[in-house]
Design a protein around this motif. Structure first.
Motif, PDB file in Angstrom:
ATOM      1  N   TYR A  19       0.838  -1.199   0.000  1.00 47.16           N
ATOM      2  CA  TYR A  19       0.000   0.000   0.000  1.00 47.16           C
ATOM      3  C   TYR A  19       0.876   1.253   0.000  1.00 47.16           C
ATOM      4  CZ  TYR A  19      -3.786   3.181   1.326  1.00 47.16           C
ATOM      5  OH  TYR A  19      -4.704   4.206   1.352  1.00 47.16           O
ATOM      6  N   ALA A  20       1.911   1.261   0.840  1.00 49.83           N
ATOM      7  CA  ALA A  20       2.826   2.405   0.900  1.00 49.83           C
ATOM      8  C   ALA A  20       3.546   2.587  -0.435  1.00 49.83           C
ATOM      9  CB  ALA A  20       3.817   2.227   2.039  1.00 49.83           C
ATOM     10  N   ILE A  26       1.881   7.305  -7.163  1.00 51.49           N
ATOM     11  CA  ILE A  26       0.535   7.568  -7.681  1.00 51.49           C
ATOM     12  C   ILE A  26       0.647   7.971  -9.165  1.00 51.49           C
ATOM     13  CG2 ILE A  26      -1.498   9.059  -7.503  1.00 51.49           C
ATOM     14  CD1 ILE A  26      -1.305   7.330  -5.091  1.00 51.49           C
ATOM     15  N   PRO A  27      -0.121   7.338 -10.040  1.00 49.14           N
ATOM     16  CA  PRO A  27      -0.078   7.715 -11.456  1.00 49.14           C
ATOM     17  C   PRO A  27      -0.482   9.184 -11.660  1.00 49.14           C
ATOM     18  CG  PRO A  27      -1.266   5.641 -11.153  1.00 49.14           C
ATOM     19  CD  PRO A  27      -1.027   6.216  -9.789  1.00 49.14           C
ATOM     20  N   THR A  28       0.250   9.882 -12.499  1.00 45.90           N
ATOM     21  CA  THR A  28      -0.067  11.292 -12.757  1.00 45.90           C
ATOM     22  C   THR A  28      -1.473  11.442 -13.333  1.00 45.90           C
ATOM     23  OG1 THR A  28       1.027  11.173 -14.914  1.00 45.90           O
ATOM     24  CG2 THR A  28       2.349  11.981 -13.073  1.00 45.90           C
ATOM     25  N   GLU A  29      -1.929  10.432 -14.083  1.00 45.56           N
ATOM     26  CA  GLU A  29      -3.293  10.480 -14.637  1.00 45.56           C
ATOM     27  C   GLU A  29      -4.342  10.421 -13.528  1.00 45.56           C
ATOM     28  OE1 GLU A  29      -0.385   8.716 -17.424  1.00 45.56           O
ATOM     29  OE2 GLU A  29      -1.045   8.076 -15.454  1.00 45.56           O
ATOM     30  N   LEU A  30      -4.046   9.699 -12.438  1.00 47.67           N
ATOM     31  CA  LEU A  30      -4.976   9.634 -11.312  1.00 47.67           C
ATOM     32  C   LEU A  30      -5.009  10.967 -10.580  1.00 47.67           C
ATOM     33  CD1 LEU A  30      -6.955   8.059  -9.558  1.00 47.67           C
ATOM     34  CD2 LEU A  30      -4.994   7.220  -8.235  1.00 47.67           C
ATOM     35  N   GLU A  78      -9.243  -1.140  -8.456  1.00 44.56           N
ATOM     36  CA  GLU A  78      -9.005  -2.586  -8.538  1.00 44.56           C
ATOM     37  C   GLU A  78      -7.730  -2.952  -7.791  1.00 44.56           C
ATOM     38  OE1 GLU A  78      -9.057  -3.464 -12.721  1.00 44.56           O
ATOM     39  OE2 GLU A  78     -11.246  -3.286 -12.833  1.00 44.56           O
ATOM     40  N   ARG A  79      -6.691  -2.135  -7.963  1.00 47.45           N
ATOM     41  CA  ARG A  79      -5.434  -2.381  -7.241  1.00 47.45           C
ATOM     42  C   ARG A  79      -5.637  -2.238  -5.738  1.00 47.45           C
ATOM     43  NH1 ARG A  79       0.404   0.715  -7.981  1.00 47.45           N
ATOM     44  NH2 ARG A  79       1.568  -0.757  -6.693  1.00 47.45           N
ATOM     45  N   MET A  80      -6.369  -1.196  -5.320  1.00 46.37           N
ATOM     46  CA  MET A  80      -6.594  -0.969  -3.893  1.00 46.37           C
ATOM     47  C   MET A  80      -7.479  -2.058  -3.280  1.00 46.37           C
ATOM     48  SD  MET A  80      -4.782   1.560  -2.918  1.00 46.37           S
ATOM     49  CE  MET A  80      -3.557   0.954  -4.083  1.00 46.37           C
TER      50      MET A  80
END
Length: 104
Positions: A19-20, A26-30, A78-80
């Motif tokens: 998680y860390a 973090i993706p720039t698109e997010l 989905e990843r989270m």
């Protein structure tokens, strides 16, 4: 006017390191999708497997609805979901954690 929303989530046992790592990259698109949906700040604290979020956003429900079907957010969620003990609800109907007191 900006809303401040507190959220609580819980990690699956043993998921803290992954998680860390995910949040260190973090993706720039997010980030762009969050900002476009009205988020000005999002902070997360961890105590053991407990996660506490503080979100500064123009309109929380509008943000949740806007991100519900955003392709970048769908991939992130989905990843989270593989790391969190409970799936997130993007209905936009929640209000986060109830505030019970604030220093006057």
């Amino acid at each position: 006017m900006t809303e401040t929303i507190a959220l609580h989530t819980r990690l699956k046992p043993g998921a803290a390191a992954e998680y860390a790592e995910a949040h260190a990259n973090i993706p720039t698109e997010l980030v762009a999708a969050l900002r476009a949906a009205g988020v000005s700040d999002w902070r997360i604290w961890r105590s053991g497997d407990e996660l506490f979020h503080l979100v500064e956003v123009e309109d929380y429900q509008t943000m949740r609805h806007a991100l519900a079907d955003d392709p970048v957010n769908v991939v992130w969620q989905e990843r989270m979901s593989a790391l969190l003990a409970v799936e997130d609800d993007y209905s936009g109907n929640d209000r986060g954690i109830e505030q019970v007191w604030r220093l006057p």
